[in-house]
Design a protein around this motif. Structure first.
Motif, PDB file in Angstrom:
ATOM      1  N   GLN A   1     -47.267  10.574   4.862  1.00 51.00           N
ATOM      2  CA  GLN A   1     -46.618   9.336   5.264  1.00 51.00           C
ATOM      3  C   GLN A   1     -46.499   9.240   6.776  1.00 51.00           C
ATOM      4  OE1 GLN A   1     -42.916   8.678   3.281  1.00 51.00           O
ATOM      5  NE2 GLN A   1     -42.664   6.615   4.121  1.00 51.00           N
ATOM      6  N   VAL A   2     -46.058  10.303   7.395  1.00 46.79           N
ATOM      7  CA  VAL A   2     -45.997  10.321   8.846  1.00 46.79           C
ATOM      8  C   VAL A   2     -47.394  10.589   9.411  1.00 46.79           C
ATOM      9  CG1 VAL A   2     -45.493  12.786   9.030  1.00 46.79           C
ATOM     10  CG2 VAL A   2     -44.757  11.217  10.852  1.00 46.79           C
ATOM     11  N   ARG A   3     -47.684   9.993  10.527  1.00 44.23           N
ATOM     12  CA  ARG A   3     -48.935  10.229  11.214  1.00 44.23           C
ATOM     13  C   ARG A   3     -48.641  10.619  12.649  1.00 44.23           C
ATOM     14  NH1 ARG A   3     -53.664   6.859  13.413  1.00 44.23           N
ATOM     15  NH2 ARG A   3     -52.136   5.157  13.574  1.00 44.23           N
ATOM     16  N   LEU A   4     -49.205  11.722  13.072  1.00 37.65           N
ATOM     17  CA  LEU A   4     -49.061  12.194  14.435  1.00 37.65           C
ATOM     18  C   LEU A   4     -50.362  11.932  15.175  1.00 37.65           C
ATOM     19  CD1 LEU A   4     -47.289  15.644  13.858  1.00 37.65           C
ATOM     20  CD2 LEU A   4     -46.248  13.415  14.302  1.00 37.65           C
ATOM     21  N   VAL A   5     -50.267  11.212  16.259  1.00 36.99           N
ATOM     22  CA  VAL A   5     -51.436  10.828  17.034  1.00 36.99           C
ATOM     23  C   VAL A   5     -51.319  11.409  18.424  1.00 36.99           C
ATOM     24  CG1 VAL A   5     -52.834   8.948  17.931  1.00 36.99           C
ATOM     25  CG2 VAL A   5     -51.710   8.716  15.710  1.00 36.99           C
ATOM     26  N   GLU A   6     -52.260  12.270  18.770  1.00 36.06           N
ATOM     27  CA  GLU A   6     -52.270  12.931  20.063  1.00 36.06           C
ATOM     28  C   GLU A   6     -53.176  12.198  21.035  1.00 36.06           C
ATOM     29  OE1 GLU A   6     -52.214  17.212  17.797  1.00 36.06           O
ATOM     30  OE2 GLU A   6     -53.637  15.561  17.513  1.00 36.06           O
ATOM     31  N   SER A   7     -52.847  12.304  22.296  1.00 37.19           N
ATOM     32  CA  SER A   7     -53.676  11.741  23.336  1.00 37.19           C
ATOM     33  C   SER A   7     -53.463  12.533  24.617  1.00 37.19           C
ATOM     34  CB  SER A   7     -53.366  10.261  23.574  1.00 37.19           C
ATOM     35  OG  SER A   7     -52.030  10.081  24.011  1.00 37.19           O
ATOM     36  N   GLY A   8     -54.374  12.379  25.548  1.00 39.58           N
ATOM     37  CA  GLY A   8     -54.229  12.984  26.856  1.00 39.58           C
ATOM     38  C   GLY A   8     -55.108  14.182  27.121  1.00 39.58           C
ATOM     39  N   GLY A   9     -55.795  14.679  26.108  1.00 36.51           N
ATOM     40  CA  GLY A   9     -56.680  15.800  26.324  1.00 36.51           C
ATOM     41  C   GLY A   9     -57.911  15.395  27.106  1.00 36.51           C
ATOM     42  N   MET A  34     -40.022  19.402  17.405  1.00 41.76           N
ATOM     43  CA  MET A  34     -41.412  19.086  17.677  1.00 41.76           C
ATOM     44  C   MET A  34     -41.976  20.175  18.573  1.00 41.76           C
ATOM     45  SD  MET A  34     -41.368  14.948  18.265  1.00 41.76           S
ATOM     46  CE  MET A  34     -43.082  14.743  17.741  1.00 41.76           C
ATOM     47  N   GLY A  35     -43.286  20.304  18.545  1.00 45.24           N
ATOM     48  CA  GLY A  35     -43.891  21.332  19.363  1.00 45.24           C
ATOM     49  C   GLY A  35     -45.370  21.125  19.560  1.00 45.24           C
ATOM     50  N   TRP A  36     -45.917  21.984  20.386  1.00 47.02           N
ATOM     51  CA  TRP A  36     -47.341  22.020  20.654  1.00 47.02           C
ATOM     52  C   TRP A  36     -47.867  23.419  20.387  1.00 47.02           C
ATOM     53  CZ3 TRP A  36     -50.269  17.832  21.715  1.00 47.02           C
ATOM     54  CH2 TRP A  36     -49.616  16.681  22.152  1.00 47.02           C
ATOM     55  N   ALA A  97     -44.604  18.563  14.112  1.00 41.40           N
ATOM     56  CA  ALA A  97     -43.282  17.976  13.951  1.00 41.40           C
ATOM     57  C   ALA A  97     -42.671  18.425  12.645  1.00 41.40           C
ATOM     58  CB  ALA A  97     -43.339  16.454  14.004  1.00 41.40           C
ATOM     59  N   GLN A  98     -41.404  18.709  12.699  1.00 38.16           N
ATOM     60  CA  GLN A  98     -40.639  18.976  11.499  1.00 38.16           C
ATOM     61  C   GLN A  98     -40.080  17.640  11.026  1.00 38.16           C
ATOM     62  OE1 GLN A  98     -36.660  20.932  11.526  1.00 38.16           O
ATOM     63  NE2 GLN A  98     -37.731  22.596  10.460  1.00 38.16           N
ATOM     64  N   VAL A  99     -40.533  17.208   9.865  1.00 45.07           N
ATOM     65  CA  VAL A  99     -40.262  15.862   9.378  1.00 45.07           C
ATOM     66  C   VAL A  99     -39.344  15.923   8.170  1.00 45.07           C
ATOM     67  CG1 VAL A  99     -41.254  13.729   8.486  1.00 45.07           C
ATOM     68  CG2 VAL A  99     -42.496  15.068  10.194  1.00 45.07           C
ATOM     69  N   HIS A 100     -38.307  15.127   8.209  1.00 43.07           N
ATOM     70  CA  HIS A 100     -37.426  14.972   7.061  1.00 43.07           C
ATOM     71  C   HIS A 100     -37.656  13.586   6.462  1.00 43.07           C
ATOM     72  CE1 HIS A 100     -33.294  13.908   5.351  1.00 43.07           C
ATOM     73  NE2 HIS A 100     -33.899  14.684   4.476  1.00 43.07           N
ATOM     74  N   TYR A 101     -38.260  13.569   5.291  1.00 36.45           N
ATOM     75  CA  TYR A 101     -38.414  12.317   4.567  1.00 36.45           C
ATOM     76  C   TYR A 101     -37.109  11.969   3.867  1.00 36.45           C
ATOM     77  CZ  TYR A 101     -43.409  12.609   5.400  1.00 36.45           C
ATOM     78  OH  TYR A 101     -44.649  12.672   5.996  1.00 36.45           O
ATOM     79  N   TYR A 102     -36.730  10.733   3.965  1.00 34.83           N
ATOM     80  CA  TYR A 102     -35.442  10.312   3.408  1.00 34.83           C
ATOM     81  C   TYR A 102     -35.370  10.518   1.900  1.00 34.83           C
ATOM     82  CZ  TYR A 102     -34.955   8.049   7.954  1.00 34.83           C
ATOM     83  OH  TYR A 102     -34.883   7.787   9.302  1.00 34.83           O
ATOM     84  N   SER A 103     -36.495  10.494   1.247  1.00 39.09           N
ATOM     85  CA  SER A 103     -36.532  10.671  -0.196  1.00 39.09           C
ATOM     86  C   SER A 103     -36.487  12.128  -0.627  1.00 39.09           C
ATOM     87  CB  SER A 103     -37.786  10.015  -0.773  1.00 39.09           C
ATOM     88  OG  SER A 103     -38.960  10.588  -0.230  1.00 39.09           O
ATOM     89  N   TYR A 105     -35.144  16.369   0.111  1.00 36.75           N
ATOM     90  CA  TYR A 105     -34.038  17.168   0.637  1.00 36.75           C
ATOM     91  C   TYR A 105     -34.482  18.157   1.710  1.00 36.75           C
ATOM     92  CZ  TYR A 105     -31.264  15.474  -3.318  1.00 36.75           C
ATOM     93  OH  TYR A 105     -30.583  14.689  -4.217  1.00 36.75           O
ATOM     94  N   VAL A 106     -35.723  18.590   1.628  1.00 37.45           N
ATOM     95  CA  VAL A 106     -36.212  19.668   2.475  1.00 37.45           C
ATOM     96  C   VAL A 106     -37.227  19.124   3.477  1.00 37.45           C
ATOM     97  CG1 VAL A 106     -37.343  21.912   2.524  1.00 37.45           C
ATOM     98  CG2 VAL A 106     -35.868  21.302   0.604  1.00 37.45           C
ATOM     99  N   PRO A 107     -37.039  19.406   4.759  1.00 31.61           N
ATOM    100  CA  PRO A 107     -38.039  18.984   5.748  1.00 31.61           C
ATOM    101  C   PRO A 107     -39.385  19.655   5.518  1.00 31.61           C
ATOM    102  CG  PRO A 107     -35.969  19.593   6.812  1.00 31.61           C
ATOM    103  CD  PRO A 107     -35.879  20.050   5.388  1.00 31.61           C
ATOM    104  N   VAL A 108     -40.423  18.992   5.951  1.00 32.74           N
ATOM    105  CA  VAL A 108     -41.773  19.531   5.878  1.00 32.74           C
ATOM    106  C   VAL A 108     -42.393  19.509   7.260  1.00 32.74           C
ATOM    107  CG1 VAL A 108     -42.086  18.847   3.480  1.00 32.74           C
ATOM    108  CG2 VAL A 108     -42.772  17.291   5.316  1.00 32.74           C
ATOM    109  N   LEU A 109     -43.448  20.274   7.401  1.00 30.45           N
ATOM    110  CA  LEU A 109     -44.147  20.385   8.669  1.00 30.45           C
ATOM    111  C   LEU A 109     -45.353  19.455   8.673  1.00 30.45           C
ATOM    112  CD1 LEU A 109     -43.205  22.290  10.906  1.00 30.45           C
ATOM    113  CD2 LEU A 109     -45.067  23.821  10.297  1.00 30.45           C
ATOM    114  N   SER A 110     -45.497  18.709   9.737  1.00 32.44           N
ATOM    115  CA  SER A 110     -46.618  17.795   9.891  1.00 32.44           C
ATOM    116  C   SER A 110     -47.407  18.158  11.139  1.00 32.44           C
ATOM    117  CB  SER A 110     -46.119  16.350   9.978  1.00 32.44           C
ATOM    118  OG  SER A 110     -47.190  15.443  10.054  1.00 32.44           O
ATOM    119  N   TRP A 111     -48.716  17.986  11.071  1.00 31.39           N
ATOM    120  CA  TRP A 111     -49.615  18.347  12.158  1.00 31.39           C
ATOM    121  C   TRP A 111     -50.483  17.177  12.565  1.00 31.39           C
ATOM    122  CZ3 TRP A 111     -49.566  23.139  14.467  1.00 31.39           C
ATOM    123  CH2 TRP A 111     -48.875  24.149  13.790  1.00 31.39           C
TER     124      TRP A 111
END
Length: 121
Positions: A1-9, A34-36, A97-103, A105-111
């Protein structure tokens, strides 16, 4: 559901600077830490910089004093300012990013999909 879009490289000469950005888009979630990370060919993926929701940061030793991680919570965006770049910084850089979906209980990791940083000598 979440999308992480990188730029600047890109390609930069040793001693130069790059600023990476990573924006999270979508709905139905909030973001905690969040992290790199980066991964060079034949190497393990390593944490480069990390920032909590409260703004606390940490860095890999080789990046201390050269890299700065920051975030804009209103934009769900994390940045990595990289100064005094060295050839050994060459790698694919991944946003995390550590993402918490409202639906849920447990956060998940997104890349993100990664952005290439190449530092020439």
């Amino acid at each position: 559901q979440v999308r992480l879009v990188e730029s600047g490289g890109g390609l930069v000469q040793a001693g130069g600077s790059l600023r990476l950005s990573c924006a999270a888009s979508g709905s139905g979630f909030s973001i905690n830490a969040m992290g790199w990370y980066r991964q060079a060919p034949g190497k393990q993926r390593e944490l480069v910089a990390h920032i909590t929701s409260g703004g606390s940061t940490n860095y890999v030793d080789s990046a201390k004093g050269r890299f700065t991680i920051s975030r804009d919570n209103a934009k769900n965006t994390v940045y990595l300012q990289m100064n005094s770049l060295k050839p050994e910084d060459t790698a694919v850089y991944y946003c995390n990013a550590q993402v918490h979906y409202y639906s849920d209980y447990v956060p998940v990791l997104s890349w993100g999909q990664g952005t290439q940083v190449t530092v020439s000598s």
